[in-house]
Enzyme design. Structure first.
Site, short mmCIF file in Angstrom:
data_model
loop_
_atom_site.label_atom_id
_atom_site.label_comp_id
_atom_site.label_asym_id
_atom_site.label_seq_id
_atom_site.Cartn_x
_atom_site.Cartn_y
_atom_site.Cartn_z
N LYS A 43 0.84 -1.21 0.00
CA LYS A 43 0.00 0.00 0.00
C LYS A 43 0.87 1.26 0.00
CE LYS A 43 -3.97 1.93 2.54
NZ LYS A 43 -4.89 1.75 3.67
N SER A 81 -9.83 1.77 2.61
CA SER A 81 -8.91 2.52 1.79
C SER A 81 -7.87 1.66 1.06
CB SER A 81 -8.18 3.56 2.65
OG SER A 81 -7.36 2.93 3.61
N SER A 136 -10.12 -0.57 6.81
CA SER A 136 -9.49 -0.35 5.50
C SER A 136 -8.79 -1.55 4.89
CB SER A 136 -8.49 0.81 5.59
OG SER A 136 -9.17 2.03 5.55
#
Lengths: 99, 478
Positions: free
Chosen positions: B77, B152, B176
């Site tokens: 990420k 996210s 997330s």
């Protein structure tokens, strides 16, 4: 009710420039979010603030201290860190004049 | 050889027995990225040295010194720092920022010899549940390109679901990792708070944030979790996991049925949840109806504590130390060099709408006159919810809910921020109480002729990840 002026003031406090055209929408959104989160006021029972003795996993907050020792060798990371700064001068990050 | 079915466990066997080389494995994913990334918008950057990394891993394998993740291609990420590589948190304010050090999780994965394929798209600074808040475009759901991937960590979930990484790392502040995993039909683990070091993870809500793996199987999830966990002197909130002996009798699962009657839970989710409960019963688990009286306040608590922490953590982006710098207004007395103006313009231009909204909300709940009513009260309710969980875990080994109230929604469907926040209703609680939780794929809903994945979420006491893995393996027949 959160007003446009309130948003402007909060944005100033948070050092964020917000276009005038955005203020009204933002005031409405923040107002609706505050309306939702305000439901916690109905929770009864005053448990007081978490104290240090309640420990990990119990909602306690505790300070974790360490000795201030073994510093990095001076300049070890200077080059990489300065490379990311928008403005530098003689090995320092340059800041705008405030006076 | 069909590599699309490959898991970390299986790849390890093939790599160690020399039936597959780390280079061929890396090439397989690079080819898939080439074919799919344009449509899905998963990677913000594919690293240019993937093959070189794979060659280095192969050398370790050839020496017979391979560890569990040597040569395994992972997606990371875009809020986790890898020294010398760009990392932007999908924000304009860090668009050209290069990491100056390795996050602890990255250091650990490098020691394992893992291969980093690239950095994945996300909601800006991890604020959102759909990746629509990325400054670099939305990530698409591979099951229906008109729908969101979740967020996210949307890029990290799609990377695994679309077979363009073997597994990935995400971060979870309020769901997330779990929400996008559920929307994309893969597994997502939010570990115990503090079990994985946050050093080198860009801070959002520091009392809530934790890095977690997204993978295809429980075994793979477990392998990555074991590789990244551990106490770290660079993160004072990190903890050493106590090794626990699993209670072989851990067979009771609590369901807070009162939560299922809330508004906004789709019929597909309700039906699938009931089927999952039946499946667990058939596997021999005892299902107990439990009550967590204040759990329905979790979302409200979350949307006070999180923005409060956001408003503090985002203060570091000031246009002085690193990242974007916008000059001040030249028409003012101090001209372009007006420092206050530099702050305001840099942050006004550099942050997207949702980030600005949360900073303002956080500034409000922390301000004099409102602090006690919002932030102070939220801390108290957080305590109450923690106590209710502790009570519940005296009766049951795990708590079961759906992961999300609906399957993946359409891109652009949720324009009102509060409506978007409600997608986190089941996931935020684990972050509020710090417990580990996992999302497991549990089936599909069929909508508009498309099959959309659904997930269930299990939550267990602090440091009891093994119970999650144990129940998960049975549920997924692994």
């Amino acid at each position: 009710m959160i007003s446009k002026d309130d948003i402007k003031k909060l944005a100033d406090l948070a050092r964020i420039e917000i276009e005038d055209s955005e203020l009204e929408g933002l005031a409405k959104e923040v107002d609706s979010i505050l309306g939702y989160v305000g439901q916690i006021k109905s929770v009864v029972g005053n448990v007081g603030f978490p104290s240090p003795d309640q420990g990990e996993g119990q909602g306690g907050v505790l300070n974790v201290m360490r000795e201030d020792e073994n510093p990095n060798e001076s300049g070890a990371y200077t080059k990489e860190l300065l490379a990311e700064a928008p403005e530098t001068e003689r090995g320092f990050i340059k800041v705008k004049k405030i006076l | 050889m069909n590599l699309s079915e490959l898991t970390i466990k299986k790849a390890r066997e093939l790599l160690d027995s020399k039936q597959l080389s780390a280079i061929d494995l890396a090439k397989y994913y690079l080819k898939n990225i080439e074919e799919k990334n344009k449509d899905l918008n998963v990677y913000l950057e594919v690293f240019s040295d993937v093959i070189k990394q794979a060659e280095d891993a192969q050398k370790i394998i050839n020496k017979g010194e391979a560890k569990e993740l040597t040569g395994i291609p992972l997606a990371i990420k875009d809020n986790i720092l890898i020294k010398g590589r760009k990392v932007s948190a999908a924000s304009k304010i860090l668009e050209n920022y290069t990491a100056t050090y390795d996050a602890t999780v990255i250091k650990k994965l490098k020691e394992e010899g893992a291969v980093f394929l690239g950095r994945t798209n996300m909601d800006e600074f991890a604020m959102g549940g759909s990746t629509e808040n990325s400054a670099f475009g939305v990530t698409k759901n591979p099951y229906d390109l008109e729908r969101v991937a979740g967020g996210s960590s949307g890029g990290s979930a799609v990377a695994v679901a679309a077979d363009i990484a073997m597994a990935s790392l995400g971060s979870d502040t309020g769901g997330s990792v779990r929400e996008p995993a559920s929307f994309c039909g893969v597994l997502g683990l939010k570990p115990t708070y503090g079990s994985v070091s946050r050093y080198g993870l860009m801070a959002m809500g520091s009392s809530l944030d934790v890095i977690g793996p997204i993978a295809k199987t429980i075994s793979d999830t477990e392998i990555i979790f074991n590789a990244i966990k551990g106490v770290d002197k660079m993160d004072s909130t990190s903890i050493e996991m106590e090794s626990r002996i699993l209670n072989p009798e851990s067979r009771t699962i609590g369901v807070p049925y009162h939560l299922m009657n809330q508004e906004g839970i789709s019929l597909d989710v309700k039906k699938n949840f009931e089927e999952s409960v039946e499946k667990l019963k058939n596997l021999g688990f005892e299902i107990i109806n439990i009550s967590l009286p204040n759990i329905d306040k979790s979302l409200a608590v979350y949307y006070i504590i999180m923005p409060a922490e956001v408003s503090s953590n985002m203060a570091r982006y000031d246009g002085v130390k690193y990242g974007l710098r916008e000059d001040g207004d030249p028409s003012t007395p101090l001209g372009a060099g007006n420092l206050l103006d530099v702050y305001k313009k840099t942050r006004g231009k550099g942050f997207g709408k949702e980030v600005r909204r949360r900073i303002i909300l956080g500034t409000y709940v922390l301000s004099t006159g409102y602090y006690d009513a919002y932030y102070g009260k939220a801390l108290q309710v957080r305590r109450i919810i923690k106590d209710e969980f502790a009570q519940a875990f005296k009766k049951v080994d795990a708590i079961l809910t759906p992961t999300t109230p609906s399957p993946a929604f359409k891109i652009g469907e949720k324009s009102d921020p509060l409506e978007m926040y409600l997608a986190d209703i089941f996931t935020v609680t684990a972050n509020i109480v710090g417990c580990p939780a996992i999302s497991l794929p549990s089936g599909f809903a069929e909508i508009d002729g498309k099959k959309l994945p659904l997930g269930i979420q299990l939550t267990v006491p602090h440091m009891d990840e093994d119970i999650l893995f144990n129940i998960g393996k049975k549920f997924l027949n692994e």
